[in-house]
Design an enzyme around this catalytic site. Structure first.
Site, PDB file in Angstrom:
ATOM      1  N   GLU A   1       0.837  -1.195   0.000  1.00 15.61           N
ATOM      2  CA  GLU A   1       0.000   0.000   0.000  1.00 15.61           C
ATOM      3  C   GLU A   1       0.877   1.252   0.000  1.00 15.61           C
ATOM      4  OE1 GLU A   1      -3.046   0.037   2.968  1.00 15.61           O
ATOM      5  OE2 GLU A   1      -3.587  -2.040   2.591  1.00 15.61           O
TER       6      GLU A   1
ATOM      7  N   CYS B   1       3.512   8.856   0.617  1.00 15.90           N
ATOM      8  CA  CYS B   1       4.020   8.045   1.727  1.00 15.90           C
ATOM      9  C   CYS B   1       4.259   6.658   1.139  1.00 15.90           C
ATOM     10  CB  CYS B   1       2.945   8.031   2.809  1.00 15.90           C
ATOM     11  SG  CYS B   1       3.335   6.988   4.192  1.00 15.90           S
TER      12      CYS B   1
ATOM     13  N   CYS C   1       5.692  -5.791   8.371  1.00 13.40           N
ATOM     14  CA  CYS C   1       6.801  -5.236   9.145  1.00 13.40           C
ATOM     15  C   CYS C   1       7.072  -6.145  10.336  1.00 13.40           C
ATOM     16  CB  CYS C   1       6.453  -3.831   9.638  1.00 13.40           C
ATOM     17  SG  CYS C   1       7.784  -3.043  10.554  1.00 13.40           S
TER      18      CYS C   1
ATOM     19  N   CYS D   1       4.957  -2.826  16.199  1.00 11.99           N
ATOM     20  CA  CYS D   1       4.411  -1.803  17.107  1.00 11.99           C
ATOM     21  C   CYS D   1       2.944  -2.150  17.362  1.00 11.99           C
ATOM     22  CB  CYS D   1       4.534  -0.411  16.474  1.00 11.99           C
ATOM     23  SG  CYS D   1       6.239   0.027  16.104  1.00 11.99           S
TER      24      CYS D   1
ATOM     25  N   CYS E   1      -0.013  -0.420  15.453  1.00 11.62           N
ATOM     26  CA  CYS E   1       0.116  -0.237  14.004  1.00 11.62           C
ATOM     27  C   CYS E   1      -0.501  -1.409  13.240  1.00 11.62           C
ATOM     28  CB  CYS E   1       1.592  -0.095  13.647  1.00 11.62           C
ATOM     29  SG  CYS E   1       1.917  -0.141  11.892  1.00 11.62           S
TER      30      CYS E   1
ATOM     31  N   CYS F   1      -1.783   7.639   9.110  1.00 13.96           N
ATOM     32  CA  CYS F   1      -0.643   7.063   9.804  1.00 13.96           C
ATOM     33  C   CYS F   1      -1.031   5.839  10.630  1.00 13.96           C
ATOM     34  CB  CYS F   1      -0.074   8.131  10.723  1.00 13.96           C
ATOM     35  SG  CYS F   1       1.405   7.630  11.532  1.00 13.96           S
TER      36      CYS F   1
HETATM   37  S1  SF4 Z   1       4.824   1.706  13.070  1.00 11.87           S
HETATM   38 FE1  SF4 Z   1       4.215  -0.145  11.935  1.00 11.87          FE
HETATM   39  S2  SF4 Z   1       5.360  -0.044  10.008  1.00 11.87           S
HETATM   40 FE2  SF4 Z   1       6.344   1.404  11.451  1.00 11.87          FE
HETATM   41  S3  SF4 Z   1       7.959   0.198  12.467  1.00 11.87           S
HETATM   42 FE3  SF4 Z   1       6.130  -0.001  13.770  1.00 11.87          FE
HETATM   43  S4  SF4 Z   1       5.121  -1.879  13.047  1.00 11.87           S
HETATM   44 FE4  SF4 Z   1       6.584  -1.275  11.465  1.00 11.87          FE
END
Ligand code: SF4
Length: 347
Positions: free
Chosen positions: A85, A99, A106, A110, A113, A335
């Site tokens: 995306e 972006c 990932c 986090c 996220c 975000c």
């Molecule tokens: S915010 Fe999301 S994309 Fe960014 S490092 Fe953390 S888990 Fe990965």
């Protein structure tokens, strides 16, 4: 577009060298979406290039546009069928920003996220990273969107410093006057805090902006929200930022997603003030407060009012801070919302 592939294809097709400049100009300056649009090339050459060096390494699956028309989110299909995306944003009437993603999913994980929920599927190639920018330039031309796309942020899916070599090569392509021609100061890279790469980045790309996704100025809380903090805790990050600022006098942006009753209390703001002030001169540290975009995580968003009170604590203490505009919430393009989930997107 991979220019090495184009060069090799032109050579295999016995085309003279000046054809490379013609292709480059058409693709990067005129946003040609097909070799058929490059009328200066003979037909046989166009056909040969189509099969040997396609302009884009990815293809459009779907584009969603926010109700105010200021955020466009694309789902792009890679050669192996995976989806990535990317978002095009218009923060002001004359400016467009994209972006972009550097990984599918990932590994950092986090907890707030949506991309982190996916885990890491794979890294993108340099071409797949830069083709997201090329895609949006073609899209803007096709949709007759006015203005120029000349701001790029590495804040999509993935951790850029986990794929440093790809990041470095893609940055060089974006800044190359014969390719994208985007000024270093118009590019920002956001990291969750891989401390050794922060210093390296300062040495390698002193003019490119750095954003650190901080989200907490307390190790226990930060480790819970951003697990990479266990490997690189706040003290290690502070040291890396200080060394970074010795390499370049560029401003460092601290990203701070406000999560209700987790990191948005007055004591959290006070800790953030102390941490930000310990990093470097006041004029070189800027805090971006982001009101959380609710995803499928247990976290909840701070209120606008709370965000303003949090900001006031920072400003009163002399720390530069803004509450960031959140474009694209209604298309999950804001975000922390980028994710490709079967049930979300119905693929
Ligand atoms: S915010 Fe999301 S994309 Fe960014 S490092 Fe953390 S888990 Fe990965």
């Amino acid at each position: 577009m991979d220019l090495d592939k184009v060069e090799a294809a032109l050579s295999a097709l016995n085309a003279p060298r000046y054809r490379l400049d013609q292709v480059r100009r058409a693709v990067f300056s005129e946003a040609a979406a097909s070799y058929d649009d490059v009328a200066v090339l003979p037909r046989e050459l166009r056909d040969g290039l189509k099969s040997q060096a396609p302009i884009l390494s990815l293809k459009e699956r779907r584009v969603e546009v926010s109700s105010d028309g200021r955020a466009h989110k694309a789902l792009l299909e890679l050669g192996d069928g995976k989806i990535v995306e990317t978002v095009l944003l218009r923060p002001s009437p004359v400016r467009w920003t994209t972006c972009i993603s550097c990984q599918v999913g990932c590994a950092v994980g986090c907890t707030f996220c949506a991309t982190g929920l996916m885990g890491l599927q794979r890294n993108l190639s340099v071409e797949e990273v830069t083709d997201q920018v090329l895609f949006w330039r073609q899209y803007m031309k096709r949709e007759s969107l006015e203005g120029r796309l000349d701001n790029v942020v590495y804040m999509g899916m993935g951790e850029p410093f986990a794929v440093y070599d790809t990041l470095a090569q893609s940055l060089r392509a974006l800044m190359d006057q014969k390719q994208f021609g985007i000024g270093a100061r118009h590019i920002s890279v956001s990291t969750s805090g891989i401390a050794p790469q922060i210093e390296r980045f300062g040495r390698d790309f002193p003019q490119v902006n750095l954003a650190l996704s901080l989200h907490a100025a307390d190790d226990a809380l930060r480790t819970r929200l951003v697990p990479v903090n266990k490997a690189y805790p706040l003290a290690a990050l502070a040291k890396a930022i200080k060394n970074y600022l010795c390499e370049t006098p560029r401003k460092v942006f601290l990203e701070y997603v406000l999560l209700r009753e987790e990191n948005d209390r007055p004591e959290d703001a006070a800790r953030l003030v102390a941490y930000a002030k310990g990093l470097g001169p006041r004029e070189l540290i800027h805090v971006n407060l982001i009101i959380f975009n609710e995803t499928d995580t247990p976290h909840r968003a701070s209120s606008e009012e709370n965000a303003r009170s949090f900001q006031k604590v920072l400003l009163d203490a002399g720390v530069h801070a803004t509450v960031r505009q959140n474009l694209g919430r209604d298309i999950q393009g804001a975000c922390g919302q980028l994710v490709v989930l079967e049930r979300t997107h119905g693929q």
